[in-house]
Scaffold this motif. Sequence first.
Motif, PDB file in Angstrom:
ATOM      1  N   GLY A 107     -55.016-103.547 -61.189  1.00 14.36           N
ATOM      2  CA  GLY A 107     -53.819-103.403 -60.378  1.00 14.36           C
ATOM      3  C   GLY A 107     -52.650-102.874 -61.168  1.00 14.36           C
ATOM      4  O   GLY A 107     -52.654-102.887 -62.397  1.00 14.36           O
ATOM      5  N   VAL A 108     -51.672-102.373 -60.448  1.00 21.34           N
ATOM      6  CA  VAL A 108     -50.409-101.936 -61.034  1.00 21.34           C
ATOM      7  C   VAL A 108     -49.316-102.849 -60.484  1.00 21.34           C
ATOM      8  O   VAL A 108     -49.464-103.427 -59.399  1.00 21.34           O
ATOM      9  N   GLU A 109     -48.219-102.989 -61.245  1.00 23.35           N
ATOM     10  CA  GLU A 109     -47.157-103.898 -60.834  1.00 23.35           C
ATOM     11  C   GLU A 109     -45.812-103.427 -61.345  1.00 23.35           C
ATOM     12  O   GLU A 109     -45.701-102.921 -62.455  1.00 23.35           O
ATOM     13  N   GLY A 110     -44.783-103.614 -60.534  1.00 29.02           N
ATOM     14  CA  GLY A 110     -43.395-103.414 -60.925  1.00 29.02           C
ATOM     15  C   GLY A 110     -42.667-104.729 -60.719  1.00 29.02           C
ATOM     16  O   GLY A 110     -42.996-105.475 -59.795  1.00 29.02           O
ATOM     17  N   SER A 111     -41.691-105.039 -61.569  1.00 30.58           N
ATOM     18  CA  SER A 111     -41.018-106.331 -61.452  1.00 30.58           C
ATOM     19  C   SER A 111     -39.551-106.232 -61.831  1.00 30.58           C
ATOM     20  O   SER A 111     -39.127-105.285 -62.505  1.00 30.58           O
ATOM     21  N   ALA A 112     -38.786-107.222 -61.392  1.00 27.13           N
ATOM     22  CA  ALA A 112     -37.385-107.396 -61.770  1.00 27.13           C
ATOM     23  C   ALA A 112     -37.193-108.889 -61.998  1.00 27.13           C
ATOM     24  O   ALA A 112     -37.392-109.689 -61.090  1.00 27.13           O
ATOM     25  N   ASP A 113     -36.852-109.275 -63.233  1.00 24.29           N
ATOM     26  CA  ASP A 113     -36.670-110.685 -63.590  1.00 24.29           C
ATOM     27  C   ASP A 113     -35.313-110.875 -64.257  1.00 24.29           C
ATOM     28  O   ASP A 113     -34.829-109.997 -64.970  1.00 24.29           O
TER      29      ASP A 113
END
Length: 155
Positions: free
Chosen positions: A61-67
């Motif tokens: 899978g691919v993922e983008g995040s904002a933390d």
Amino acid sequence: MRIALVSLAAVAAAAVATPALANEARVEARTGIIWDGSDSEAVAGVAVGYDYDLGSKFFVGVEGSADKVLTSDTRVSWGAGGRIGYKITPTTKLYANSTWQSKFAKYGNSAVAVGGGVEQALDSRFYAKAEYKHLLVGDNTPDADVGLLGVGVKF
């Protein structure tokens, strides 16, 4: 060097996926704690991703995040990466992941995160997950660790 190798491995895992075997998109909210050996703080964020089936048991899978570390002197850290895993049961996924993370603080450094987690379906659309990441910061900046709990929805 180790940051470059981990980044290359994450890109290679994402490149293996083919759209013809598409499985599911997901959106999640998450919270947890980040620590570096001398201090710890709460963190909260969101992530979006897409998993591709590789047969009946494996997936990538691919993922983008904002933390965001929940203190006033930090900024949102943006992430991009991938994961590879195994479906232990039809409702449970075990995975390893790697993500490039932008700076959490104005004078900090970006990092590569490596870790893993488990994702459990709650029903056909909703899931919960627990995840651990080790942040390889570099430039003589201490590495950090992140523990996250999340809930999300699959499409």
